[in-house]
Each structure stands twice: as C-alpha cells, then as structure tokens.
Design a protein around this motif. Structure first.
Motif, PDB file in Angstrom:
ATOM      1  N   VAL A 161       0.808  -1.276  -0.068  1.00 51.03           N
ATOM      2  CA  VAL A 161       0.081   0.122  -0.071  1.00 51.03           C
ATOM      3  C   VAL A 161       0.806   1.521   0.106  1.00 51.03           C
ATOM      4  CG1 VAL A 161      -1.769   1.338   1.542  1.00 51.03           C
ATOM      5  CG2 VAL A 161      -1.803  -1.297   1.198  1.00 51.03           C
ATOM      6  N   PRO A 162       0.778   2.238  -0.761  1.00 52.28           N
ATOM      7  CA  PRO A 162       1.509   3.355  -1.044  1.00 52.28           C
ATOM      8  C   PRO A 162       1.343   4.143   0.472  1.00 52.28           C
ATOM      9  CG  PRO A 162       0.084   3.183  -2.958  1.00 52.28           C
ATOM     10  CD  PRO A 162      -0.083   2.201  -1.979  1.00 52.28           C
ATOM     11  N   GLU A 163       2.245   4.964   0.810  1.00 54.59           N
ATOM     12  CA  GLU A 163       1.875   5.810   2.269  1.00 54.59           C
ATOM     13  C   GLU A 163       0.790   6.755   2.157  1.00 54.59           C
ATOM     14  OE1 GLU A 163       5.397   7.779   3.506  1.00 54.59           O
ATOM     15  OE2 GLU A 163       6.235   8.227   1.272  1.00 54.59           O
ATOM     16  N   ALA A 165      -1.925   6.235   0.671  1.00 48.06           N
ATOM     17  CA  ALA A 165      -3.189   5.691   0.729  1.00 48.06           C
ATOM     18  C   ALA A 165      -4.300   6.107   1.505  1.00 48.06           C
ATOM     19  CB  ALA A 165      -3.083   4.177   0.873  1.00 48.06           C
ATOM     20  N   HIS A 166      -5.605   6.183   1.225  1.00 48.61           N
ATOM     21  CA  HIS A 166      -6.586   6.282   2.433  1.00 48.61           C
ATOM     22  C   HIS A 166      -6.368   5.048   3.685  1.00 48.61           C
ATOM     23  CE1 HIS A 166      -9.053   7.920  -1.161  1.00 48.61           C
ATOM     24  NE2 HIS A 166      -9.053   8.906  -0.130  1.00 48.61           N
ATOM     25  N   GLY A 167      -6.559   5.513   4.498  1.00 43.63           N
ATOM     26  CA  GLY A 167      -6.638   4.509   5.781  1.00 43.63           C
ATOM     27  C   GLY A 167      -7.508   3.125   5.472  1.00 43.63           C
ATOM     28  N   THR A 168      -8.483   3.574   4.782  1.00 49.17           N
ATOM     29  CA  THR A 168      -9.218   2.075   4.647  1.00 49.17           C
ATOM     30  C   THR A 168      -8.636   0.920   3.883  1.00 49.17           C
ATOM     31  OG1 THR A 168     -10.046   3.209   2.607  1.00 49.17           O
ATOM     32  CG2 THR A 168     -11.338   3.422   4.520  1.00 49.17           C
ATOM     33  N   PRO A 170      -5.021  -0.071   4.335  1.00 52.50           N
ATOM     34  CA  PRO A 170      -4.327  -0.971   4.864  1.00 52.50           C
ATOM     35  C   PRO A 170      -5.334  -1.679   5.992  1.00 52.50           C
ATOM     36  CG  PRO A 170      -3.831   1.248   5.561  1.00 52.50           C
ATOM     37  CD  PRO A 170      -4.619   1.242   4.134  1.00 52.50           C
ATOM     38  N   ALA A 171      -6.356  -0.894   6.433  1.00 46.84           N
ATOM     39  CA  ALA A 171      -7.197  -1.724   7.122  1.00 46.84           C
ATOM     40  C   ALA A 171      -8.004  -2.751   6.741  1.00 46.84           C
ATOM     41  CB  ALA A 171      -8.157  -0.473   7.881  1.00 46.84           C
ATOM     42  N   THR A 172      -8.497  -2.517   5.384  1.00 48.03           N
ATOM     43  CA  THR A 172      -9.078  -3.535   4.675  1.00 48.03           C
ATOM     44  C   THR A 172      -8.398  -4.959   4.482  1.00 48.03           C
ATOM     45  OG1 THR A 172     -10.533  -2.022   3.382  1.00 48.03           O
ATOM     46  CG2 THR A 172     -10.026  -4.251   2.414  1.00 48.03           C
ATOM     47  N   ALA A 174      -5.729  -5.678   6.181  1.00 50.31           N
ATOM     48  CA  ALA A 174      -5.664  -6.375   7.458  1.00 50.31           C
ATOM     49  C   ALA A 174      -6.741  -7.334   7.843  1.00 50.31           C
ATOM     50  CB  ALA A 174      -5.313  -5.112   8.978  1.00 50.31           C
ATOM     51  N   MET A 175      -7.931  -6.883   7.589  1.00 48.89           N
ATOM     52  CA  MET A 175      -9.010  -7.670   8.014  1.00 48.89           C
ATOM     53  C   MET A 175      -9.081  -8.854   6.972  1.00 48.89           C
ATOM     54  SD  MET A 175     -12.120  -4.651   8.079  1.00 48.89           S
ATOM     55  CE  MET A 175     -13.551  -5.401   8.481  1.00 48.89           C
ATOM     56  N   CYS A 176      -8.392  -9.083   6.001  1.00 52.21           N
ATOM     57  CA  CYS A 176      -8.360 -10.007   5.292  1.00 52.21           C
ATOM     58  C   CYS A 176      -6.946 -11.070   5.732  1.00 52.21           C
ATOM     59  CB  CYS A 176      -8.206  -9.863   3.745  1.00 52.21           C
ATOM     60  SG  CYS A 176      -9.599  -9.077   3.125  1.00 52.21           S
ATOM     61  N   GLY A 177      -6.612 -10.800   6.727  1.00 59.40           N
ATOM     62  CA  GLY A 177      -5.483 -11.279   7.201  1.00 59.40           C
ATOM     63  C   GLY A 177      -4.194 -11.263   6.733  1.00 59.40           C
ATOM     64  N   ILE A 180       0.564  -5.744   6.136  1.00 55.94           N
ATOM     65  CA  ILE A 180       0.669  -4.560   5.321  1.00 55.94           C
ATOM     66  C   ILE A 180       2.074  -4.158   5.119  1.00 55.94           C
ATOM     67  CG2 ILE A 180       0.157  -2.057   4.853  1.00 55.94           C
ATOM     68  CD1 ILE A 180      -2.296  -4.627   6.067  1.00 55.94           C
TER      69      ILE A 180
END
Lengths: 488, 438
Positions: A161-163, A165-168, A170-172, A174-177, A180
């Motif tokens: 993920v580029p730095e 990026a929207h916070g969503t 990396p958060a997304t 991470a939710m997929c296991g 990042i």
C-alpha cells in the motif's frame, strides 16, 4: 439566526406519540419467559413537535445543496433530484428482497443494466453489486483476490500500500489477514516506482496484491501505472485499484486497459448518489475474468428474457461467500443508474473534464499564496500544504474554520498524511465559475489576514456558525456517548 | 448537460487562466492505450429517464399494491410521511460525515440521539452511529469478540438468519477463524454449550424461524467460559415487548434497522445497529458521536474516539468502515421519536397480536402446522406440500404469502416463513388463510 434545539430526551415524554393505531385483535400472548417488564426509555413527540425538532436540527447543517463543499477525496457533487424520484417509485421502493423472482424482474433488470454500464466504463468482465460503501468494496476486492490465490494454492501474505493511501486500504487488507507493507511516495507525490520494483522483483515472493488509488490522494494521476501493473503481474500478484477518485477519469480511460484486475466504485461519489450525512453509499466492485469466478454472492444473470438472482453457491463457481444480507444497496444503485442514463458517455466525459478544469482553476488562482507540495497540473483535486503560513501563527485548521465563517464547507484537512498541514480541495464539476471565484477570494482574504499578523482574529473562527470550535480532546478523554438524565 | 454549470465561454476563459489551450492537456498523464471505444446509451433528458425507469419499476410487483407477509429478516412497516419527507431535506441528504462539527450539529445531535435510543432498546451502555446492515454488523461483532478474548473460534446458532451466518463465516475465513455454523434449527431444539475456546456465541432473537428464546442461561454459560454472547436482532421492533439482549446478559447486540427506517427497497440500503457494554467501547467498530462544549461553553457534539478508526490507526484499526448508514440512522431515530415509548410498545403489541391471531387461525387449516410455541411477528409453518410452489401460486393470486425456507435450505421444502405486521389488516389475513387452504 438558527434557534437552539434541546435533545429529544429533554423535550419528549413517554406518553406522547405521533402515530395513531387501529384497534388490535385480542389474541394469546406467545412470548415465553421473555416478556419485557422494564421500560425502554424512548421519549416521544407529537407530529408537529417532531417537525419542529428535526427542521431546526436540519438548519444546523451545511450541505451541498446550501454551500460549496470542496471536501477533497469525497467528491461532493450535486445530487440530482430526479434520482430521488426514481428510487422512490413504488415498484422499486416497496419490493421485498425475498419476493419470488418472477415478481421482481424489473429490479433484477435494473441491476443487470447498471452492471453492464459499469463493466463497459471500466472494461471489466463482472460486477459484484452488493458492497455497501467504498471500504466494503475494498474488502470485497481483497477477499476475492485472496480466494483466487487460495484456489491456486498460493498462500501469499503481504499487501503493498503506498504511504499516501486512504486509511481504509491498509485496514481492509488487515481484515483479510494480510500483513501490510508500505511503499514510499517520491518527491513528485507519486508512488516511488523504484521502491515498488525493488520489493516486487528482489523481495520475498509473497505479495498478494498492490492497492493503488488513482488518481491518487495528492490529486495526481500515477503516470507509471502501466509499468506498475506489469511489475505486479510479473510478481504473480494482483493489481487492485481504489476507485474513490474515478470521477476524474470516467469516460477517458478504462481501468482494465491500465492493467487493473479489480476496482471498487463509490457510486455516492462518482455517480451522484447523496452522501446522507455519512452514508448510505454503495461500492460495487468490477473484476477481470480471472477474478470474476471468486466474487461474492449475490449476482444477476440473464437467461433469454429472464433475469435470475443467484443467491447461493451451487458449487459451479468458487465464490468466496457473502458480505451482507439481501441484495446490495438497491435504492442507491437505482439513483446511480438514473444518473448514468442521464449523462451518457458525453456527459460523463464532460463531467470529468469540468471536475479537472475546476480543480486546476482553483490551483492557479491560489498557488501564489498557498504552497503546492507537488507543483504542476493536478486532476480533480488540488493539494496545498501549510508551509506558506509558517510564522503567522495560523494553521490549516484555522483556514478551514474561517472558510466556515465565509459561508463554505471547508476542504479536507490534514489528509493525505504525507503532506504537512494538508489542504485537499475538490471542487467537482457541478460548481460554477462564480462559486469558485468567491471561494478563491475568501481563501485569499484569509491568507492575507494571516500574513498581516491577524492570527488572533483568525484563530477565533468560526464566529458565524451555530457553534464555535468544539472541544474534541475532552470529548475523546471523557466520552459521553449516550444521554444520561441528570435529574434522575 | 443540465448538471454542469460551466459554459463554453467560461471553460475557455479558465483554460486561458491556467495557461493551456485544451482541457485534454490536463489528462496527458493518462497513458494512451489501444482500446475499443466505450459505448453507452445516448444521454437522456428527465422525461426519457423517467420513462425508462418507470417501465422497469412497473415490471415489479410492489408490496404497496398487494398483501405481503414476507419477512425472513426484512419486515415491512409503515414509515410515517414525516420521516420520508425529512430525510429528503437537502441538509440531511446532501451533507457528509460530520468532520466539521461546527456546521454539522444537526446530523451530530440526531446521531447522538440515535446512539442513545439504540443503547436503551438493546439494554446496553453504548451504541455506535451505525454500520452497513445487520449481517455485516454481526461479522463486526464476531471480529470484536476475537479482539476482546484473543480467541479465534465463533459458534453461530442455527437460529441465525442464513445470510447473516454466511456473512460472518465468509468475512472471517481469511483471518484464521474457526467459524462453526450449526444446522438450521426450525424446531427450536438446539442447545449450545460453550467449552472455553470460543470468542463468542452468536444467536438471533427472535430466531430466523421466529422462536423467542431467553438467552440468560446461555449468557452465563458463555461468561463462565470466557466467551462473549452476541445477540442478533433482525426485527428490533420485537424489543418493544421482549426483554432486551442486555437484560439477558448479552455483551454485544447487533441488529437490522432497515424496516423501521425506510421502505424495504429490495433489501438495501440496510442499517446496521451495534451496541455493547461500556467496558468494551474502545474495541468497538464504527463512528461514535460524543457530547462536548464549544469555546463559549455551549453544548455540542463531535465525532469522537477516532483513535479506533482507519483514518488514524490504518491497519491497526478496529474496522475498515468509513461511510456507514448515516441517513438510515437518522430516519430510524426520527421514527422512534415519533413513536415514543407508548407508540413503540403499542406497535410491537399490535404486530404480536395480529400474528398470534393468524397463528391460531392457520393452525386450524388441515395440512398446516405452526412450529412455533413462541414468536413475535413471524411464524414457521410446516406444510403438506412444497412451500416454494405454493408461494409461486399465491403470487399469481396477487398475494405475497411468505418466504419458502428452501430459498436458503433447499432440503427444507415444506417450511414457509410468514410474517404479519401492522401493515396487514384482517382482510389480508383472511385472504392468506384462504390461499393456505387451497
């Protein structure tokens, strides 16, 4: 003048109701041991009181209807009322998700038509229409990718993920296991392609996907996107594009032609469905042929003249499952369909062009007084930082609050995080030149005051809004999240 | 184009100010690729769009036109005209997430009122400002239970809506969760005994098949083994006459608020309700509105506890959610304020009484058995024939007579879900009874 309005809990009462009921039949109560014995605590209002309460509260909001709302990365464009009228048609609004399919053929056809239009605009093969918002679409995309990789026995564990990026993003992931890893941004505000290459070519072969917002959160088009796509695919990974900023390029390029494997579309941004004070939106995801078999249920198929809603996996596909109940944000999708039908390709292309033109107009009218961290042209939004305010005692936050006093909704502030004191301005295509000129004049006047040493005046803003600055620190430290009756 | 204010003359002038001759120069970073040109239908004026979409809408059978006894997680209620009007006001409709509280106090105050109403309804301390829908809220609850307990096993009752269960299982499948979904529990015989490795047990109240169970003992059993109890409420109106999940010891209660907020819209947008105990609030997903004061000491409301959220915490956030179901939450809150305690209770009683009357009448029909000893406003009927075929036949007689369970569980061919709300009068109930006799 806006009137003060107490809380519902201060003006309502237990014995008031704005709803009349017909007599109910006598019947045996069959609630087992679960009969409620305690009061709930729901104060009621009469109908005239409800009208007054909510009308007064509505007047405390700024909205796109009432003011310029250049909230960067949110695409606050005008919401056509025709869309509302179409979504309210009884044949759309009063249908149940589990009616027999032969009684909802028009609804399925509408979804099918919208999917075809989205596939055509993006060059993609299939559309998962159920995600409820952009971040939900990201989750849909990343789970589909993970399902495809799992199917081929490929246990990759990293998402890049580029730095910027929207916070969503990396958060997304991470939710997929996924773990990042962040890819830096270069001095031009673009993905550092050398760093990406180094990670993909020389790093461990465990990258599942690269998530890229394009145009990116600095308002710039990632011009090396074809090279990035090649590198990502060469490394056996998938290329996910965050379509939050699709408004800037719709009708001008198909993401599939840029090497994108999957992308969500925020229809509440790009396709003019209202933002509703924070939703509901919709985030359908388009997929290429490789990923399509793994996308979530439900979807719509056409079989001759009949449309079929596929709700369950009969084993013939590899769908990863389901991400919500029922049939997606149907009423939101109808609004998007009405918009695309109204615009056609010429309208969508013109909208993208005007959105980009408006942003660049604001850029050239402000770049002599506010600093552009990444000089040159931009796409649909222009990013300034706070370096020209240095030493004035005035911050990005102060600029925003003074814009409120000038009658505007502020731009997005302090995002993207890679720029100090960011001000991200997205005018959209539905603003007139007159409005842009007024906004430019307001910003110029605020910045001029800052440079004249009037920090004290500027840091007091807003003074014309319903409330002065609110104490967010105390709110977070001692959270009061529900009403407590102090008198009891 | 009617939605675009710029004139050609203005465009020219602006291009000149920017110092370019064509707007396409601004698109020059987009690579040129050979591609089939995009083909879309030609632009349409209002009349043409209306004609097209009215024709599509006309192909559907609207529940406003014929009796509907459909439920299965989506319950048709009467929405007061004031609610429909109010959420179309531009101030609510066309604003966004209240990042700038000084100019968003309307939305913020209503969300604060909403959080309070939801917390009270569920009998818990705090509620968030909404999630997408009940099913995704159940997934978020399970993920939260994993964070709280540090465990990776989830038990989903066979009384949970199958699409909710699918959502929980699908969305947790890639993070190492062992998600056990129990078989469908139409007869209400299930007994769950947590053994001590569960993050949570998820039950639905009333269940997918309409049964009303007291989960107090299950809550105690969960707590004794260090697990949380998550209660899903797909029909929050039931809480008007049923004791709350909080009263039974639930740690998290989630729900689907759509039916009380808006028309059913083919099932979306939904409204995810989410409430929990105050000790767990920092693990909660979603936006939260909190009370504070402004610089003059006046009460106001702000988005708060953002350090849980994606825009601050990125991959360490409690959820990726950003846009939620704001306007649906506003509509839900308005409807509850219009009902008040008295109206909400009365509406719940009315739904139950109507359904109870229907239950005793259909039980007399040969070939029809009511599986429920307890229920709120929905029943599972066991028929002597295919429920799906009967529903198709009834649709031909201008009656949306129920949801066949085989739509979710293909082998349960003889089960029919029938829900009756305040929208179904005696005449409609008699019509349904006649259809069930045929």
């Amino acid at each position: 003048m806006i009137a003060e309005e107490p809380l519902l809990f201060e003006i309502g009462s237990d014995d008031k109701t704005a709803v009349d009921f017909p007599p109910q039949p006598d019947a045996e109560e069959c609630l087992g041991s679960c009969r409620r014995t305690k009061k709930i605590g729901l104060p009621g209002l009469s109908e005239p009181e409800a009208m007054r309460h909510y009308t007064r509260l509505s007047q405390m909001n700024i909205s796109v209807d009432s003011a310029f709302y250049p909230l960067g990365s949110c695409t606050m464009k005008y919401n056509p009322r025709l869309n509302e009228k179409m979504a309210a048609l009884s044949g759309f609004s009063e249908i149940h998700p589990f009616q027999p399919q032969n009684t909802v053929q028009g609804a399925l056809e509408a979804i099918y038509i919208l999917n075809e239009l989205l596939a055509e605009l993006t060059g993609m093969k299939a559309v998962a229409f159920s995600p409820a918002a952009g971040a939900h679409g990201e989750l849909c995309g990343m789970m589909t990718i993970r399902a495809a990789l799992t199917h081929r026995g490929d246990a990759r564990e990293v998402v890049l993920v580029p730095e910027s990026a929207h916070g969503t993003n990396p958060a997304t992931a991470a939710m997929c296991g996924y773990r990042i890893e962040t890819i830096p941004v270069n001095a031009e505000g673009l993905v550092d392609i050398a760093a990406l290459q180094k990670r993909l070519v020389h790093g461990e072969k465990n990258v599942a996907a690269f998530m890229l917002t394009n145009p990116n959160t600095c308002g710039l088009f990632e011009r090396d996107i074809l090279k990035m796509a090649d590198m990502v695919h060469e490394a056996g990974a998938f290329f996910y594009m965050d379509g939050a900023n699709f408004n800037a390029i719709m009708g001008h390029v198909k993401p599939a032609d840029l090497g994108v494997d999957a992308m969500h579309i925020n229809v509440h941004k790009t396709f003019s469905t209202p933002h509703g004070g924070g939703g509901p939106g919709a985030g359908p995801v388009v997929f290429n042929a490789e990923l399509a078999p793994f996308m979530p249920l439900p979807w719509v198929e056409k079989d001759g003249d009949t449309y079929r809603l596929i709700e369950a996996n009969d084993g013939s596909v590899h769908s990863f499952g389901r991400m919500r109940a029922f049939n997606g944000q149907f009423a939101v999708l109808i609004r998007a369909l009405a918009y695309i039908l109204a615009m056609g390709l010429p309208g969508l292309r013109q909208a993208a062009e005007d959105a980009v033109l408006n942003a660049n107009y604001v850029r050239v009218k402000l770049q002599d007084i506010l600093h552009l961290p990444y000089p040159g042209t931009c796409m649909h939004e222009v990013l300034f930082d706070d370096s020209s305010l240095e030493g004035t005692g005035v911050t990005t936050l102060d600029i925003a609050k003074n814009l409120i006093d000038a009658g505007f909704h502020p731009m997005t502030i302090y995002f993207p995080l890679i720029v100090h004191g960011a001000m991200l301005i997205e005018p959209t295509e539905t603003e007139s030149k007159r409005t842009l000129d007024e906004f430019v004049a307001a910003v110029r006047s605020i910045v001029a005051k800052a440079k004249e040493g009037k920090a004290e005046e500027l840091t007091a803003a807003p003074v014309n809004a319903f409330r002065r600055r609110l104490d967010e620190t105390t709110a977070a430290r001692n959270p009061v999240l529900v009403y407590k009756d102090e008198t009891q | 184009m009617r939605y675009l204010p710029l004139t050609d003359a203005e465009r020219e002038e602006m291009l000149k100010d920017i110092g370019i001759s064509s707007v396409l120069e601004l698109f020059s970073d987009i690579p040129q690729v050979d591609s089939k040109p995009i083909e879309l239908p030609v632009p349409k004026n209002e009349v043409e769009v209306e004609r097209k979409l009215t024709a599509l809408a006309g192909k559907n059978i609207s529940a406003a036109k014929i009796p509907s006894f459909l439920g299965a997680g989506a319950y048709r209620h009467h929405i007061p005209a004031l609610v429909d009007y109010m959420i179309e006001r531009g101030e609510f409709l066309t604003s966004y997430t209240p990042y700038q509280p000084e100019v968003s106090q309307g939305t913020l105050q209503i969300l604060f009122e909403f959080q309070t109403q939801v917390a009270r309804l569920f009998g818990l301390d705090v509620a968030n400002a909404s999630l997408y829908d009940g099913a995704s809220a159940a997934f978020e609850a399970a993920a939260m239970a994993e964070r709280v307990t540090g465990r990776k096993k989830i038990i989903v009752s066979g009384g949970v809506h199958p699409q909710v269960a699918d959502t929980v299982k699908s969305c947790l499948q890639f993070n190492g969760t062992d998600c056990v979904v129990l078989p469908p529990d139409a007869e209400n015989t299930e007994a769950i005994e947590p053994v001590g490795d569960e993050a949570c047990v998820i039950v639905q109240y009333p269940s997918f098949f309409g049964h009303v169970n007291d989960y107090s003992a299950l809550a105690e059993a969960c707590h004794a083994k260090g697990a949380l109890l998550v209660v899903v409420v797909m029909e929050p109106l039931a809480l008007g006459i049923l004791k709350s999940p909080g009263d039974m010891g639930a740690d998290i209660a989630v729900g689907e608020g759509m039916g009380l907020a808006s028309h059913l819209n083919f099932g979306g947008p939904g409204l995810g309700l989410f409430a929990t105990r105050k000790e767990l609030v920092r693990n909660m997903p979603g936006r939260l509105v909190g009370e504070t004061k402004d610089a003059d000491g006046k009460r106001g409301f702000v988005l708060t506890m953002a350090t849980r959220e994606q825009h601050i915490r990125r991959e360490k956030a409690t959820s990726n959610i950003c846009t939620n179901a704001g306007l649906m939450a506003v509509a839900f809150s308005m409807h509850l304020a219009m009902l008040g305690e008295k109206g909400f209770t009365k509406l719940a009683e009315s739904n139950h009484a109507r359904t109870s009357r229907l239950a005793s009448e259909v039980a007399k029909i040969p070939g029809v058995t009511v599986l429920n000893k307890t229920f709120f406003n929905e029943l599972t009927l066991k028929l002597d024939r295919s429920a799906a075929a009967l529903v198709e036949k009834m649709a031909g007689h201008k009656m949306l007579g129920g949801v066949p369970v085989s739509r979710f569980y293909p082998d349960k061919e003889d089960l029919l879900l029938v829900a009756r709300t305040e929208t179904n009068n005696t005449e409609e109930a008699l019509h349904l009874q006649e259809e069930l006799k045929k």
